[in-house]
Design a protein around this motif. Sequence first.
Motif, PDB file in Angstrom:
ATOM      1  N   LYS A  27      50.547  -5.321  25.114  1.00 20.76           N
ATOM      2  CA  LYS A  27      51.164  -6.304  26.014  1.00 20.76           C
ATOM      3  C   LYS A  27      50.274  -7.526  26.254  1.00 20.76           C
ATOM      4  O   LYS A  27      50.734  -8.522  26.817  1.00 20.76           O
ATOM      5  N   SER A  28      48.998  -7.450  25.831  1.00 24.13           N
ATOM      6  CA  SER A  28      48.108  -8.582  26.110  1.00 24.13           C
ATOM      7  C   SER A  28      48.504  -9.760  25.228  1.00 24.13           C
ATOM      8  O   SER A  28      48.850  -9.588  24.058  1.00 24.13           O
TER       9      SER A  28
ATOM     10  N   VAL B 295      56.185  -9.845  27.068  1.00 21.45           N
ATOM     11  CA  VAL B 295      55.151  -8.891  26.658  1.00 21.45           C
ATOM     12  C   VAL B 295      55.724  -7.644  25.981  1.00 21.45           C
ATOM     13  O   VAL B 295      55.034  -6.951  25.250  1.00 21.45           O
TER      14      VAL B 295
ATOM     15  N   GLU C 282      46.468 -12.049  24.456  1.00 22.55           N
ATOM     16  CA  GLU C 282      45.271 -12.498  23.739  1.00 22.55           C
ATOM     17  C   GLU C 282      45.258 -11.913  22.332  1.00 22.55           C
ATOM     18  O   GLU C 282      45.055 -12.611  21.353  1.00 22.55           O
ATOM     19  N   LYS C 283      45.519 -10.583  22.228  1.00 25.33           N
ATOM     20  CA  LYS C 283      45.432  -9.948  20.913  1.00 25.33           C
ATOM     21  C   LYS C 283      46.714 -10.165  20.097  1.00 25.33           C
ATOM     22  O   LYS C 283      46.677 -10.513  18.925  1.00 25.33           O
TER      23      LYS C 283
ATOM     24  N   ASN D 133      48.741  -1.272  26.947  1.00 23.18           N
ATOM     25  CA  ASN D 133      48.263  -2.478  27.647  1.00 23.18           C
ATOM     26  C   ASN D 133      47.712  -3.516  26.674  1.00 23.18           C
ATOM     27  O   ASN D 133      47.888  -4.716  26.858  1.00 23.18           O
ATOM     28  N   GLU D 134      47.064  -3.004  25.630  1.00 22.38           N
ATOM     29  CA  GLU D 134      46.529  -3.906  24.595  1.00 22.38           C
ATOM     30  C   GLU D 134      47.693  -4.613  23.878  1.00 22.38           C
ATOM     31  O   GLU D 134      47.635  -5.809  23.598  1.00 22.38           O
TER      32      GLU D 134
END
Length: 469
Positions: free
Chosen positions: A284-285, A255, A287-288, A281-282
Motif C-alpha cells: 500500500k505504500s 492504495v 513509495e515502493k 503495508n508495503e
Amino acid sequence: MAAADTISKLKSEVAALSQISENEKNGFINLVSRYLSGTEATHVDWSKIQTPTEEVVVPYDTLAPTPEDPAETKKLLDKLVVLKLNGGLGTTMGCTGPKSVIEVRNGLTFLDLIVIQIETLNNKYGCNVPLLLMNSFNTHDDTFKIVERYTKSNVQIHTFNQSQYPRLVVEDNSPLPSKGQTGKDGWYPPGHGDVFPSLSNSGKLDMLLSQGKEYVFVSNSDNLGAVVDLKILNHLVQKKNEYCMEVTPKTLADVKGGTLISYEGRTQLLEIAQVPDQHVNEFKSIEKFKIFNTNNLWVNLNAIKRLVQADALKMEIIPNPKEVDGIKVMQLETAAGAAIRFFDNAIGINVPRSRFLPVKATSDLLLVQSDLYTVEDGFVIRNPARKNPANPSVELGPEFKKVGNFLSRFKSIPSIIELDSLKVSGDVWFGAGIVLKGKVTITAKPGVKLEIPDKAVLENKDINGPEDL
C-alpha cells in the motif's frame, strides 16, 4: 469427496442446465476445476519481485509524436476497435439498468459521450472505428434498446454478452440453478477477464480480424478519461506490443489498486489479494509501488485469438463469496489486467491522471458536473484554471447516495475550482451559484434541514447550523 469426484458430479449437473451454451459450460467447469485443485499459487514470492524498468513501464511523455499526415492517422485508426465493459448496473447509485446510461453532464450519458467521441474521430479522419459493448445478462436487454438511438450516428455499434455462469453452492459445490434457483440470482457474470473468451465465442473476434482490425482498446464504460489516444496506439503498432496496460501514479486514494511488477522475466499485475499478509503495508505504500492499474487496456486481436485457442489465459481466480436466500454461494471471477503475463512484449504506459476519471459514486458525479470540467466533442476536459493537479476530495453522506436524491439537493452544482475538500453529512440542501473554496465541512444536526443559500461563498468553513453561514 475428492476433487475429481466433485468435478465429475458438477459436470453432469451443469450439463443439465439449458440456459447456457456449451462454451459457457466448459468455461465454468474449467474455472471450478482450477479452483478446487488448489494447485495454483495464489501468493507471489516476495523476494522475486522487481520494480519494472522504463522499458517495461514506458513514461507517457517519452512516446513519439503521432504522424502529422491525416492519411497516416487514418491508417492507424483503421486498425482500432473500442470496447467498453458494459456489464455493470447503476444499483450502487440508486439507478436501475446499465450504469452507462446514467446522465453525466448536459443531459448526456456515459454512452452518449463515448459515441460522440468515436463519431468525432470517424468524421475527422474518414476512418471506421467501431464500438463494441460487452454486456452481461443483467444489462443486455436494456442496452439493446438504447443502442437503437444511435442508428444514424457514424459509428458501427456491436454488442455481445459476457459469459453467464451458475453460482456455486459452497456446502456441496453444486450449481445453484440446479437447486431450483433458476432466476437471475442463480447466475453471475465472471468478471471482465472473461472479455477474451467471450469476444471469441461471440464470433466478434473473427469478424473484426476479417475487417483488418489489429488492436482493441478496452476500458470501463464509467471511466470518462478513457478516450482513444493516438500516441499510445502508434507506439504499440511501431513496437509490436501485444498488450499494454495504462497505469498512473498512485495517490493515497488508490492504495488498494493493482500494480505492475517484473516477475520471473515477465510483466505481471500484482493485486492486493496476492500479497502475503506481512507485506500488505508495503504494497500500500506509494513509495515502493508508485503506480496502479487504470483498467485501460490495449490488446492485439491476433494475440487474443492465439491465446484463447490454446486455452492459455489462466488468470488468477478471484473468489467472491455471496449469499442468496440464506445459501452461501461462491462466484469465481477473473480480471482482464491479470492476462498481461500471457502476452508477448507486454508493457505498461505511465499515463497522466486525466486518463483515469471513473464515476463510481455521486461524489465523483459532483466533480464531473462541476466547473472543474467542460465537454467538447464528447471529451471531458479539465479546466486549466484549476492549479492543483489533484481533484478535491469529496465525501457526501447517505442522503446523497442515489443519483435522484443527489440531483434534487443541488439547485446547481457549486463552483469548486479552488476547493481542497468537501465533507457533507445530514439533511443538507444547496442553493444556486454557490462557491466552495479550501476545506469545507457541512454537518446538519439530526432532524434539522440545513439550507445553504444561493450565491453563498464558503471558504475554509466548518458549518453546523444556519448561524455559521
